[in-house]
Scaffold this motif. Structure first.
Motif, mmCIF file in Angstrom:
data_model
loop_
_atom_site.group_PDB
_atom_site.id
_atom_site.type_symbol
_atom_site.label_atom_id
_atom_site.label_comp_id
_atom_site.label_asym_id
_atom_site.label_seq_id
_atom_site.Cartn_x
_atom_site.Cartn_y
_atom_site.Cartn_z
ATOM 1 N N THR A 1 0.816 -1.221 0.000
ATOM 2 C CA THR A 1 0.000 0.000 0.000
ATOM 3 C C THR A 1 0.848 1.269 0.000
ATOM 4 O O THR A 1 0.318 2.362 0.170
ATOM 5 C CB THR A 1 -0.913 0.025 1.241
ATOM 6 N N LYS B 1 -0.487 10.190 1.818
ATOM 7 C CA LYS B 1 -1.466 9.105 1.923
ATOM 8 C C LYS B 1 -2.894 9.629 2.004
ATOM 9 O O LYS B 1 -3.833 8.848 2.134
ATOM 10 C CB LYS B 1 -1.173 8.257 3.164
ATOM 11 N N ASN C 1 -3.304 6.420 10.984
ATOM 12 C CA ASN C 1 -4.560 6.704 10.290
ATOM 13 C C ASN C 1 -5.745 6.065 11.005
ATOM 14 O O ASN C 1 -6.809 6.680 11.145
ATOM 15 C CB ASN C 1 -4.485 6.199 8.849
ATOM 16 N N LEU D 1 -0.002 3.491 8.873
ATOM 17 C CA LEU D 1 -1.196 2.644 8.934
ATOM 18 C C LEU D 1 -1.849 2.749 10.312
ATOM 19 O O LEU D 1 -3.074 2.883 10.437
ATOM 20 C CB LEU D 1 -0.823 1.188 8.643
ATOM 21 N N PHE E 1 -4.967 6.098 1.569
ATOM 22 C CA PHE E 1 -5.864 5.323 2.420
ATOM 23 C C PHE E 1 -7.286 5.401 1.879
ATOM 24 O O PHE E 1 -7.691 6.405 1.290
ATOM 25 C CB PHE E 1 -5.831 5.857 3.854
ATOM 26 N N GLN F 1 -6.128 -3.737 10.206
ATOM 27 C CA GLN F 1 -5.912 -2.507 9.453
ATOM 28 C C GLN F 1 -4.502 -1.933 9.569
ATOM 29 O O GLN F 1 -4.123 -1.063 8.788
ATOM 30 C CB GLN F 1 -6.929 -1.449 9.901
ATOM 31 N N ASN G 1 -7.968 2.011 6.471
ATOM 32 C CA ASN G 1 -6.865 1.853 5.528
ATOM 33 C C ASN G 1 -7.221 1.071 4.274
ATOM 34 O O ASN G 1 -6.835 1.444 3.171
ATOM 35 C CB ASN G 1 -5.681 1.178 6.234
ATOM 36 N N HIS G 2 -7.913 -0.051 4.429
ATOM 37 C CA HIS G 2 -8.242 -0.871 3.265
ATOM 38 C C HIS G 2 -9.541 -1.626 3.517
ATOM 39 O O HIS G 2 -9.941 -1.843 4.658
ATOM 40 C CB HIS G 2 -7.113 -1.866 2.950
#
Length: 406
Positions: free
Chosen positions: A9, A40, A130, A127, A14, A345, A137-138
């Motif tokens: 990533t 990001k 955030n 990560l 994000f 995450q 994040n995903h």
């Protein structure tokens, strides 16, 4: 062909970037870090530099807390604490996080010094930052078999585990102190975003949950860690307690009787599974599943190795479905548990157990650590005296009903 369980990533924004009003950070570290965060997609309105003395952590946090009460820029702030590895103040930092109701992140000075040349290390820190700032994040898309069970608005997936104390000492009994409680850590997809797992811990007494997205879920999937085969009947007692709690929560407004799927996920077993190939016995490929031969034919169970081990022999997680109100199939449950292992995450790799189980373990440890640090720091004043209840302790130390609740 081996399944790919990691993803990169570093060059992606994000999915939902956090908005941080103020980031407290050491001056020497700020520029590169903030630049990387904004790349990001994160929004950082204000960077507050400070000169850190690692021995004065409590003093730093009192000063920031005092500012936070009067400065609106500090409403959604994060305190990034950087110190040498030898200081080992992580547990104190997390106790102060709850005490002063400010989000914190801990970073070793040795790692901070290497960030300019180690992009993946920077990515891992971002990560976590955030997520702490309220971002996501995903997203994970499960196999088609698990789609009816996935975390839409109407489905809750939760995990919980218990951290038990050691026995009470003779000195504590003589001093008429309250025995240390068991700490129950729990995690569930209870945020505004149905893919986001949040959690907390409590001491002995159960905590009620709220309707975070304005609806009571008709299906609740429970993933329980930490029990053996001989405790399955105890797990069923816990399930009945959950059913009663759900009905009590909705009463008298709603007639609420949700369906349940109850799964025990454990690595406390003695099974080892290998692949026999040209190079001899090796670890199974990530996301491998065994659902016959070594399983108990009287139970709905399977073994899954969802992660790729860094070194050594991998140990698959054993999943036993003890209750299945909706008749979910083996394919559906295997796909669901596998997808949940990608929901961590703060990592770009699948983990070895589902995310709600992982989080509940960590929350239980956090509650136990906070108790331990209070006793270490405050001595006799930190001891639990008779007349002080476990509910009082939960209200003082858990995140429930505090400014950090969300």
């Amino acid at each position: 062909m081996r399944a790919k369980t990691n993803f990169d990533t570093r060059f992606l924004a994000f999915e939902e970037a956090a908005h941080i009003t103020t980031l407290f950070i050491i001056t020497d570290f700020a520029r590169n870090f903030v630049t990387a965060a904004k790349a990001k997609g994160m929004q950082i309105d204000h960077v507050q530099h400070y000169v850190m003395d690692p021995t004065l952590l409590y003093k730093h946090m009192v000063e920031i807390y005092t500012l936070k009460k009067t400065d609106p820029k500090l409403k959604n702030m994060i305190f990034l604490h950087i110190e040498p590895e030898s200081n080992k103040h992580h547990d104190e930092l997390k106790l102060f996080e709850r005490r002063f109701c400010m989000i914190t992140q801990h970073l070793k000075m040795e790692n901070a010094a290497q960030l300019a040349g180690k992009k993946m290390m920077m990515e891992n820190i971002l990560l976590k930052l955030n997520v702490k700032g309220g971002g996501h994040n995903h997203y994970v898309t499960p196999e088609i078999y698990a789609m009816p069970l996935w975390m839409e608005k109407q489905i809750m997936i939760m995990g919980y585990n218990v951290c038990h104390p050691t026995g009470q000492s003779r000195a504590d009994k003589m001093a008429d102190r309250l025995p240390d409680p068991s700490v129950v850590g729990f995690s569930f997809n209870g945020g505004v975003n149905p893919d986001s797992f949040i959690g907390d811990y409590h001491y002995q007494q159960a905590t009620r949950e709220r309707k975070s997205r304005g609806v009571l879920p008709p299906l609740i999937i429970v993933v329980r860690d930490g029990i053996s085969d001989g405790q399955h009947s105890h797990a069923m007692d816990e399930l009945e307690t959950l059913r009663e709690a759900a009905a009590e929560y909705a009463s008298p407004v709603d007639d609420y009787t949700p369906h349940f799927i109850f799964v025990v996920a454990t690595k406390r077993h003695h099974k080892r599974v290998y692949a026999d190939g040209e190079r001899g016995l090796t670890n199974m490929a990530a996301m491998s599943v065994v659902d016959d031969t070594i399983t108990d034919p009287s139970l709905f169970e399977f073994y899954m190795q969802s992660h790729t081990p860094i070194q050594g022999t991998a140990k698959p997680t054993r999943y036993t479905v003890l209750k299945n109100d909706v008749g979910a199939t083996q394919d559906a449950m295997q796909s669901l548990m596998g997808a949940l292992c990608f929901e961590h995450q703060i990592s770009t790799n699948a983990i070895s157990i589902p995310e709600p189980v992982y989080q509940s373990d960590e929350w239980a440890k956090r509650g136990a650590n906070n108790m331990r640090i209070i006793k270490q720091m405050f001595g006799e004043k930190g001891q639990l005296k008779k007349g002080f209840t476990y509910d009082d302790l939960t209200n003082s130390l858990s995140y429930w009903n505090s400014p950090l609740e969300k």
